[in-house]
Enzyme design. Structure first.
Site, short mmCIF file in Angstrom:
data_model
loop_
_atom_site.label_atom_id
_atom_site.label_comp_id
_atom_site.label_asym_id
_atom_site.label_seq_id
_atom_site.Cartn_x
_atom_site.Cartn_y
_atom_site.Cartn_z
N TYR A 1 4.33 -12.39 6.17
CA TYR A 1 3.10 -11.55 4.94
C TYR A 1 2.99 -12.72 4.64
CZ TYR A 1 0.74 -8.40 1.99
OH TYR A 1 0.23 -8.01 1.42
N THR B 1 0.69 -1.39 0.41
CA THR B 1 -0.23 0.00 -0.52
C THR B 1 1.19 1.19 -0.39
OG1 THR B 1 -1.76 -1.41 0.77
CG2 THR B 1 -1.78 1.28 1.14
N LYS C 1 0.53 -12.12 8.50
CA LYS C 1 -0.36 -11.25 7.98
C LYS C 1 -1.20 -12.12 6.98
CE LYS C 1 -0.91 -7.56 5.17
NZ LYS C 1 -0.98 -6.39 3.78
N ILE D 1 -4.35 -6.36 9.16
CA ILE D 1 -3.57 -4.93 8.62
C ILE D 1 -4.08 -4.37 7.65
CG2 ILE D 1 -1.32 -4.96 7.15
CD1 ILE D 1 -0.25 -6.95 9.22
#
Length: 374
Positions: free
Chosen positions: A203, A117, A231, A270
């Site tokens: 992640y 992001t 995540k 998240i």
């Protein structure tokens, strides 16, 4: 070969001073004893030849902002924060600081700096580490700073993570090697190479990496004391399986995070949506089951991900007037119809629930700046 030629060949690797001295004093090159034999070493497999992991959290004796793994495990709302730009493509730190401040006052407990992001993949490593350090120095006592220092190159990941902890980040975010994918054993070795440095979140987002991190890998590396959690973007069934094994999980999907938290045992989320509505996302993660609020947020969340993240978020933040309408290519704003749809979504949810104070704008195509050289 004559001694003079041997001496000349050896002198090529010396400095001029050393070579001159050798010629002056008639230094003879080393010659192996007669009958000596030199054989190439026998090849060994990568596992048996692997150099032990001797990396320290950082190269200096001081460790800034050392944070316990348990502290990271307790975070419920972590925002994958956007990186805003000036018209020339450089970081807009004034706008960035404002975004972080709005996260803090609305209850976010942590931020991912330079993640997907935050467009870490569009940054140089110098920019990346600078932004992590800037965030720590300005806000590190008010919010946990998690630096995305992952890479598909283990060497890069090690170096970036050392630098990230050196400038004070509280934890690292690491992805599995993408594009140049590796074996499951290689994946474990990659993560173990960075886990020694400090608290780490793994992640898993196969839609971006092209390779799932399977439970067998997570179970193996979860034995490391620096493993804070995962995540996870592979759905709530996967999340429940990890939670049942005592592994801390954050949902990586805003559209599933309510059920992940309250029905499947995830610690939190998240989030991308919390860039826009941190107060509502805080309520969703802290105030118990709230299917009504979750349903109310769905149009916004679906709108955000109609195109690959962070295209929707970048467009929305520009329309809210909290960042300049500047995009680093290859990202471009959503088309006019989608921008008009966002105006309606803001009106439906209530402008007061979004960050910033300006009225939401439609923005014309000419209002956006696309930067290709940065």
């Amino acid at each position: 070969m004559t001694p003079s030629l041997l001496l000349m060949n050896q002198a090529l690797s010396w400095t001029d001073t050393e070579a001159t001295a050798a010629l002056r004093f008639n230094v003879k090159p080393f010659c192996p004893p007669a009958g000596a034999c030199y054989w190439a070493r026998r090849w060994r497999s990568p596992i048996s030849a692997m150099i032990p992991n001797i990396h320290l959290p950082m190269r200096s004796l001081e460790v800034k902002n050392r944070t316990s793994v348990d502290d990271i495990k307790s975070l419920r709302l972590i925002t994958a924060v956007k990186t805003p730009y000036l018209p020339d493509g450089r970081f807009d730190l004034e706008a960035y600081d404002s975004l972080i401040h709005m996260q803090i006052i609305n209850g976010a407990e942590g931020v991912i700096v330079g993640g997907t992001t935050g467009e870490g993949h569009l940054m140089s490593w110098d920019e990346h580490i600078m932004l992590i350090g800037h965030t720590v120095n300005c806000f590190g006592t008010s919010i946990r700073v998690i630096g995305n220092t992952g890479s598909n190159s283990t060497g890069e990941a090690i170096h970036a993570t050392e630098q990230g902890f050196a400038v004070g980040m509280h934890a690292a975010l690491h992805i599995n090697p993408y594009y140049g994918k590796t074996s499951l054993e290689g994946m474990v070795s990659h993560f173990e190479a960075v886990l020694s440095m400090g608290p780490t979140i793994i992640y898993n987002v196969p839609s971006r990496t092209g390779q799932d991190i399977p439970p067998s890998v997570i179970h193996t590396i979860s034995q490391n004391p620096n493993m804070a959690g995962v995540k996870e973007c592979m759905g709530n069934d996967r999340i429940k399986g990890y939670v049942d094994k005592g592994i801390v999980i954050w949902s990586g999907n805003d559209d599933e995070c309510h059920d992940s938290r309250w029905a499947f045992g995830a610690t939190g989320v998240i989030s991308v949506a919390s860039n826009l509505v941190p107060g509502l996302m805080h309520e969703l993660m802290f105030q118990g089951k709230n299917p009504s609020l979750n349903s109310k947020l769905m149009p916004l969340i679906k709108w955000l991900f109609q195109e690959p993240n962070p295209i929707g978020l970048n467009t929305a933040l520009a329309q809210l007037g909290v960042i300049r309408p500047v995009f680093r290519l290859p990202y471009v704003p959503l088309p006019r119809a989608r921008r008009l749809e966002f105006v309606r979504i803001v009106e439906s949810l209530g402008r007061e629930n979004f960050i910033g104070e300006k009225d939401v704008e439609f923005l014309d195509d000419d209002d956006f700046i696309l930067v290709g050289r940065y």
